[in-house]
Write an enzyme that holds these catalytic residues in place. Structure first.
Site, PDB file in Angstrom:
ATOM      1  N   SER A   1       0.832  -1.216   0.000  1.00 35.53           N
ATOM      2  CA  SER A   1       0.000   0.000   0.000  1.00 35.53           C
ATOM      3  C   SER A   1       0.865   1.265   0.000  1.00 35.53           C
ATOM      4  O   SER A   1       0.485   2.281  -0.600  1.00 35.53           O
ATOM      5  CB  SER A   1      -0.982   0.005   1.174  1.00 35.53           C
ATOM      6  OG  SER A   1      -0.322   0.238   2.388  1.00 35.53           O
TER       7      SER A   1
ATOM      8  N   MET B   1      10.933  -7.117   4.571  1.00 34.73           N
ATOM      9  CA  MET B   1      11.118  -7.786   5.857  1.00 34.73           C
ATOM     10  C   MET B   1      12.507  -8.411   6.051  1.00 34.73           C
ATOM     11  O   MET B   1      12.651  -9.409   6.741  1.00 34.73           O
ATOM     12  CB  MET B   1      10.023  -8.853   6.057  1.00 34.73           C
ATOM     13  CG  MET B   1       8.617  -8.290   6.031  1.00 34.73           C
ATOM     14  SD  MET B   1       8.338  -7.006   7.285  1.00 34.73           S
ATOM     15  CE  MET B   1       8.185  -8.039   8.732  1.00 34.73           C
TER      16      MET B   1
ATOM     17  N   HIS C   1       8.492   2.949   9.284  1.00 42.81           N
ATOM     18  CA  HIS C   1       8.192   1.996  10.369  1.00 42.81           C
ATOM     19  C   HIS C   1       6.940   2.467  11.114  1.00 42.81           C
ATOM     20  O   HIS C   1       6.817   3.662  11.415  1.00 42.81           O
ATOM     21  CB  HIS C   1       9.394   1.920  11.323  1.00 42.81           C
ATOM     22  CG  HIS C   1       9.198   0.906  12.393  1.00 42.81           C
ATOM     23  ND1 HIS C   1       9.344  -0.449  12.163  1.00 42.81           N
ATOM     24  CD2 HIS C   1       8.824   1.029  13.693  1.00 42.81           C
ATOM     25  CE1 HIS C   1       9.077  -1.106  13.281  1.00 42.81           C
ATOM     26  NE2 HIS C   1       8.766  -0.233  14.216  1.00 42.81           N
TER      27      HIS C   1
HETATM   28  C1  GRF Z   1       3.996  -0.627   6.863  1.00 43.50           C
HETATM   29  O1  GRF Z   1       3.235  -0.558   8.043  1.00 43.50           O
HETATM   30  C2  GRF Z   1       5.413  -0.191   7.108  1.00 43.50           C
HETATM   31  O2  GRF Z   1       5.515   0.770   8.099  1.00 43.50           O
HETATM   32  C3  GRF Z   1       6.072  -1.465   7.564  1.00 43.50           C
HETATM   33  O3  GRF Z   1       5.477  -2.466   6.772  1.00 43.50           O
HETATM   34  C4  GRF Z   1       4.167  -2.067   6.402  1.00 43.50           C
HETATM   35  C5  GRF Z   1       4.070  -2.187   4.906  1.00 43.50           C
HETATM   36  O4  GRF Z   1       2.757  -1.977   4.451  1.00 43.50           O
HETATM   37  N1  GRF Z   1       7.502  -1.364   7.430  1.00 43.50           N
HETATM   38  P1  GRF Z   1       2.445  -1.967   2.907  1.00 43.50           P
HETATM   39  O5  GRF Z   1       3.015  -3.280   2.323  1.00 43.50           O
HETATM   40  O6  GRF Z   1       3.101  -0.768   2.305  1.00 43.50           O
HETATM   41  O7  GRF Z   1       0.958  -1.936   2.794  1.00 43.50           O
END
Ligand code: GRF
Length: 194
Positions: free
Chosen positions: A14, A91, A110
């Site tokens: 997202s 990740m 984050h």
């Molecule tokens: C987000 O909450 C970001 O802060 C964390 O991972 C999540 C990723 O969300 N590092 P998306 O894949 O961008 O929806």
């Protein structure tokens, strides 16, 4: 000048989409040259295809080491003339190869007010601690887990006992903060006292 970026993600994507939409609206002068993922079946892949952005997927365990897959990643980034690496739900810890090649050119978002709640499930950690205010942080990436110099933060009020609603607020804050921070960063408008 349009800044060439790569987005690294392992999940939903997202934040990737929010950045691309800001570019499409003319709010951010950047181009996502490539999306990189370590999860070939993650929803981010479909999102990137929808926007016609090339995707490089890799499976870490198919390589001998982090150094080996990061060497391939750096080659791909250089082929695409990528200037900045934007982590959005990627990740994996970034290793020395990528850090050396893109020194001070890798940023992460984050879902907490760092240094509180680094690592996995920051929203769950915040709810478990019963904090009333949490938030989001954009920071430079170093070899640690969510430890690099902080670029920007936004506070988010917790919706008590409601993870889904809290998450929705966090994501909305992320989508806004990432774009505005990248805009300043690319225009050289952020000063770090470090
Ligand atoms: C987000 O909450 C970001 O802060 C964390 O991972 C999540 C990723 O969300 N590092 P998306 O894949 O961008 O929806």
């Amino acid at each position: 000048m349009t800044t060439k970026i790569a987005v690294f993600a392992s999940g939903s994507g997202s934040n990737f989409q929010a950045i691309q939409e800001a570019i499409d609206r003319g709010e951010l002068d950047a181009q996502i040259e490539i999306v990189l993922t370590d999860k070939p079946n993650a929803p981010i892949v479909k999102r990137a295809e929808k926007f016609n952005i090339p995707v490089f997927s890799f499976i870490a365990k198919h390589y001998e080491s982090k150094e080996a897959y990061e060497t391939e990643i750096v080659n791909i980034l250089e082929e695409h003339e990528v200037e900045w690496v934007i982590l959005a739900g990627y990740m994996r810890l970034i290793g020395s190869k990528l850090l050396a090649s893109y020194a001070n050119r890798i940023v992460n978002i984050h879902p907490s007010l760092l240094p509180s709640f680094p690592g996995k499930d920051a929203i769950g950690q915040a709810l478990a601690h019963g904090v009333k205010i949490t938030g989001v942080t954009v920071h430079f990436v170093d070899e640690g887990m969510d430890t690099g110099p902080i670029l920007s933060q936004a506070a988010v009020e917790v919706v008590e006992g409601d993870r889904e609603a809290t998450e929705a607020r966090i994501h909305a804050a992320e989508h806004k903060l990432y774009t505005t921070t990248l805009k300043k960063l690319f225009a050289d408008e952020i000063n770090l006292i470090h």
